[in-house]
Write a protein that holds these residues in place. Structure first.
Motif, PDB file in Angstrom:
ATOM      1  N   VAL A   1     -10.395  13.102  -1.858  1.00 46.27           N
ATOM      2  CA  VAL A   1     -10.608  13.328  -0.253  1.00 46.27           C
ATOM      3  C   VAL A   1     -10.026  12.156   0.786  1.00 46.27           C
ATOM      4  O   VAL A   1      -9.630  12.340   1.739  1.00 46.27           O
ATOM      5  N   ALA A   2     -10.201  10.844   0.118  1.00 50.71           N
ATOM      6  CA  ALA A   2      -9.937   9.696   0.721  1.00 50.71           C
ATOM      7  C   ALA A   2      -8.276   9.755   0.696  1.00 50.71           C
ATOM      8  O   ALA A   2      -7.546  10.058  -0.162  1.00 50.71           O
ATOM      9  N   PHE A   3      -7.742   8.917   1.870  1.00 53.27           N
ATOM     10  CA  PHE A   3      -6.469   8.938   2.188  1.00 53.27           C
ATOM     11  C   PHE A   3      -6.205   7.624   2.936  1.00 53.27           C
ATOM     12  O   PHE A   3      -6.554   7.521   3.976  1.00 53.27           O
ATOM     13  N   TYR A   4      -5.512   6.680   2.367  1.00 51.66           N
ATOM     14  CA  TYR A   4      -5.540   5.363   2.755  1.00 51.66           C
ATOM     15  C   TYR A   4      -4.242   5.103   3.831  1.00 51.66           C
ATOM     16  O   TYR A   4      -3.349   5.655   3.344  1.00 51.66           O
ATOM     17  N   ASP A   5      -4.260   4.387   5.061  1.00 49.34           N
ATOM     18  CA  ASP A   5      -3.282   4.551   6.010  1.00 49.34           C
ATOM     19  C   ASP A   5      -2.655   3.181   6.049  1.00 49.34           C
ATOM     20  O   ASP A   5      -1.655   3.095   6.348  1.00 49.34           O
ATOM     21  N   LEU A  32       0.849  -1.063   0.062  1.00 53.18           N
ATOM     22  CA  LEU A  32      -0.010  -0.085   0.062  1.00 53.18           C
ATOM     23  C   LEU A  32       0.770   1.209   0.043  1.00 53.18           C
ATOM     24  O   LEU A  32       1.756   1.289   0.707  1.00 53.18           O
ATOM     25  N   SER A  33       0.681   1.946  -1.045  1.00 56.48           N
ATOM     26  CA  SER A  33       1.249   3.395  -0.927  1.00 56.48           C
ATOM     27  C   SER A  33       0.182   4.291  -0.397  1.00 56.48           C
ATOM     28  O   SER A  33      -1.259   4.196  -0.727  1.00 56.48           O
ATOM     29  N   ILE A  34       0.726   5.171   0.408  1.00 55.84           N
ATOM     30  CA  ILE A  34      -0.222   6.336   0.802  1.00 55.84           C
ATOM     31  C   ILE A  34      -0.279   7.852   0.234  1.00 55.84           C
ATOM     32  O   ILE A  34       0.615   8.134  -0.495  1.00 55.84           O
ATOM     33  N   GLY A  35      -1.286   8.518   0.314  1.00 53.18           N
ATOM     34  CA  GLY A  35      -1.253  10.051   0.174  1.00 53.18           C
ATOM     35  C   GLY A  35      -2.966  10.404  -0.338  1.00 53.18           C
ATOM     36  O   GLY A  35      -3.378   9.401  -0.617  1.00 53.18           O
ATOM     37  N   PRO A  36      -3.039  11.694  -0.462  1.00 54.12           N
ATOM     38  CA  PRO A  36      -4.426  11.959  -1.061  1.00 54.12           C
ATOM     39  C   PRO A  36      -4.713  11.488  -2.497  1.00 54.12           C
ATOM     40  O   PRO A  36      -3.795  11.474  -3.383  1.00 54.12           O
ATOM     41  N   GLY A  37      -5.651  11.239  -2.718  1.00 52.46           N
ATOM     42  CA  GLY A  37      -6.204  10.942  -3.982  1.00 52.46           C
ATOM     43  C   GLY A  37      -5.243   9.696  -4.697  1.00 52.46           C
ATOM     44  O   GLY A  37      -5.399   8.746  -4.055  1.00 52.46           O
ATOM     45  N   GLU A  38      -4.878   9.958  -5.812  1.00 55.38           N
ATOM     46  CA  GLU A  38      -4.129   8.767  -6.555  1.00 55.38           C
ATOM     47  C   GLU A  38      -2.778   8.525  -5.788  1.00 55.38           C
ATOM     48  O   GLU A  38      -2.082   7.249  -6.509  1.00 55.38           O
ATOM     49  N   ASP A  39      -2.331   8.929  -4.916  1.00 57.91           N
ATOM     50  CA  ASP A  39      -1.310   8.598  -4.363  1.00 57.91           C
ATOM     51  C   ASP A  39      -1.541   7.135  -3.476  1.00 57.91           C
ATOM     52  O   ASP A  39      -0.474   6.662  -3.157  1.00 57.91           O
ATOM     53  N   ASP A  75      -6.876 -13.710   6.084  1.00 58.28           N
ATOM     54  CA  ASP A  75      -6.118 -15.059   5.476  1.00 58.28           C
ATOM     55  C   ASP A  75      -5.724 -14.679   4.222  1.00 58.28           C
ATOM     56  O   ASP A  75      -5.367 -13.444   3.802  1.00 58.28           O
ATOM     57  N   SER A  76      -5.244 -15.651   3.292  1.00 60.59           N
ATOM     58  CA  SER A  76      -4.755 -15.452   1.891  1.00 60.59           C
ATOM     59  C   SER A  76      -5.567 -14.657   0.780  1.00 60.59           C
ATOM     60  O   SER A  76      -5.140 -14.415  -0.340  1.00 60.59           O
ATOM     61  N   ARG A  77      -7.045 -14.604   1.190  1.00 59.55           N
ATOM     62  CA  ARG A  77      -7.909 -14.252   0.258  1.00 59.55           C
ATOM     63  C   ARG A  77      -8.546 -12.746   0.886  1.00 59.55           C
ATOM     64  O   ARG A  77      -8.833 -11.830   0.072  1.00 59.55           O
ATOM     65  N   HIS A  78      -8.921 -12.829   2.061  1.00 58.56           N
ATOM     66  CA  HIS A  78      -9.813 -11.788   2.670  1.00 58.56           C
ATOM     67  C   HIS A  78      -8.952 -10.589   3.332  1.00 58.56           C
ATOM     68  O   HIS A  78      -8.109 -11.117   4.079  1.00 58.56           O
ATOM     69  N   GLY A  79      -9.038  -9.397   2.741  1.00 56.11           N
ATOM     70  CA  GLY A  79      -8.337  -8.106   3.394  1.00 56.11           C
ATOM     71  C   GLY A  79      -9.350  -7.104   3.176  1.00 56.11           C
ATOM     72  O   GLY A  79     -10.087  -6.818   2.742  1.00 56.11           O
ATOM     73  N   LEU A  80      -8.639  -6.222   4.282  1.00 56.21           N
ATOM     74  CA  LEU A  80      -9.266  -4.844   4.424  1.00 56.21           C
ATOM     75  C   LEU A  80      -8.372  -3.701   4.193  1.00 56.21           C
ATOM     76  O   LEU A  80      -7.144  -3.993   4.923  1.00 56.21           O
ATOM     77  N   ALA A  81      -8.531  -2.489   3.825  1.00 55.27           N
ATOM     78  CA  ALA A  81      -7.742  -1.486   3.768  1.00 55.27           C
ATOM     79  C   ALA A  81      -8.419  -0.125   4.225  1.00 55.27           C
ATOM     80  O   ALA A  81      -9.567  -0.154   4.257  1.00 55.27           O
ATOM     81  N   LEU A  82      -8.061   0.797   5.304  1.00 50.23           N
ATOM     82  CA  LEU A  82      -8.563   1.774   5.737  1.00 50.23           C
ATOM     83  C   LEU A  82      -8.266   3.071   5.290  1.00 50.23           C
ATOM     84  O   LEU A  82      -6.922   3.441   5.096  1.00 50.23           O
TER      85      LEU A  82
END
Length: 356
Positions: A131-135, A101-108, A141-148
């Motif tokens: 507006v979104a900024f993923y952290d 995961l890379s972080i930053g506003p918008g497409e970053d 498991d090897s299939r199910h994941g979440l990003a915030l």
């Protein structure tokens, strides 16, 4: 507020001497960090511990490294053309498959995936919302994941995948409690969001008038939130969560602008996050801590790291003892295998293994 957070997350610290303070005798084994030179000057806040032999790190300058021999050698497996990306989290399933995961506003904010040990990378998500900024992100498991992501329209946003990171979709926020004014998550070590067994996940916050912990047991469809007694503020809150089963968790943090201070900087829950008990300041880690992890095969041993050193707790987070004064941002322990396999990473290409 985001500018302040971004400044903090980009901040580095001067390298200090390490291995100068032994863990307290009589409480448990004496730990120390064994550095594994990477030849890099990047700051590695993203860390994935697969085993005692295999680990991945991801950081500044779009750099991702991998070792398959316990840190004797590190291979640069950075994605082509990613030098402007700021990686803050990486999760790996083995020596071949990893999601960064890379972080930053918008497409970053982007997610990249490899299935061939980093020889090639595929971009599987590019954030279209300015507006979104993923952290941070994590996998059950090897299939199910979440990003915030930090709040969008007053609520934290969750990405989900059901195929190991090949495809991602934004979840509905109907089951997400409203965010507090100024509340956000810290992209400091990849452990502001942690996933547990089944479809369980927790994430922690700061920035508002109080830090909070959100929990889900259905893969992010519905969340409950609980206040924490830890300190919060523009540069303070919970930076890292460490889980031990569905009930026991440790939260660490502090104020990144005061790295040598630990005021209301740690808390423990024994009831699945319903209530949190503050660790007294004289028993807390010795300073602001950005990463934490339970040590496998020990039951109650937890390690926390930060720019001013590392601490260990032998009683599940109730009391802490500093055993190192070197700078690290992240710590992670492999979830499988019979050998203890904990790694730490941080500024100036520092990566180390925990040894006794």
């Amino acid at each position: 507020m985001r500018n302040l957070r971004a400044t903090a997350l980009a901040a580095g610290v001067l390298l200090t001497a390490s291995l100068t303070v032994p863990a307290h005798a009589g409480h448990g084994p004496s730990y120390e960090w064994k550095l594994t030179p990477t030849g890099s000057t990047s700051q590695f806040r993203g860390l994935a511990a697969v085993s005692a032999d295999v680990a991945w790190v991801a950081g500044s300058k779009g750099q991702i490294l991998r070792t398959v021999n316990g840190g004797k050698a590190w291979e640069n497996v950075s994605p082509a053309g990613a030098d402007k990306l700021l990686f803050r989290d990486i999760e790996a399933f083995d020596a071949q498959r990893a999601v960064a995961l890379s972080i930053g506003p918008g497409e970053d904010s982007r997610v990249l995936r490899t299935a061939d040990g980093g020889k090639t990378w595929t971009e599987t998500f590019k954030n279209p919302d300015p507006v979104a900024f993923y952290d941070c992100l994590d996998f059950n498991d090897s299939r199910h994941g979440l990003a915030l992501s930090d709040p969008v329209d007053g609520k934290f946003r969750i990405l989900e995948t059901h195929d190991g990171g090949k495809k991602w979709s934004v979840q509905s926020t109907k089951g997400m409690p409203a965010a507090l004014p100024g509340e956000f998550a810290f992209a400091a070590s990849g452990t502001c969001l942690v996933a547990g067994p089944g479809r369980m996940a927790w994430f922690a916050t700061g920035g508002g008038d109080r830090p909070r912990v959100f929990t889900t047991y259905d893969g992010g469809r519905h969340w409950k939130v609980t206040d924490s007694p830890m300190a919060s503020g523009a540069a303070a809150g919970i930076f890292s969560l460490a889980l031990r089963g569905p009930l026991h968790a440790v939260a660490v943090g502090g104020d990144f602008e005061k790295p040598d201070q630990a005021v209301k900087a740690a808390a423990v829950t024994r009831d699945g996050g319903k209530t949190w008990k503050l660790v007294p300041d004289d028993q807390a880690p010795a300073g602001y801590r950005s990463g934490s992890a339970f040590v496998p095969h020990t039951g109650q041993t937890v390690v926390a790291v930060g720019p001013s050193g590392s601490d260990v707790s032998y009683d599940g987070g109730w009391s802490w003892h500093q055993f190192d004064d070197g700078s690290f941002d992240s710590v992670e322990c492999a979830r499988t295998g019979w050998r203890t396999a904990c790694w730490a990473s941080g500024v100036n290409g520092r990566v180390a293994k925990l040894v006794r």
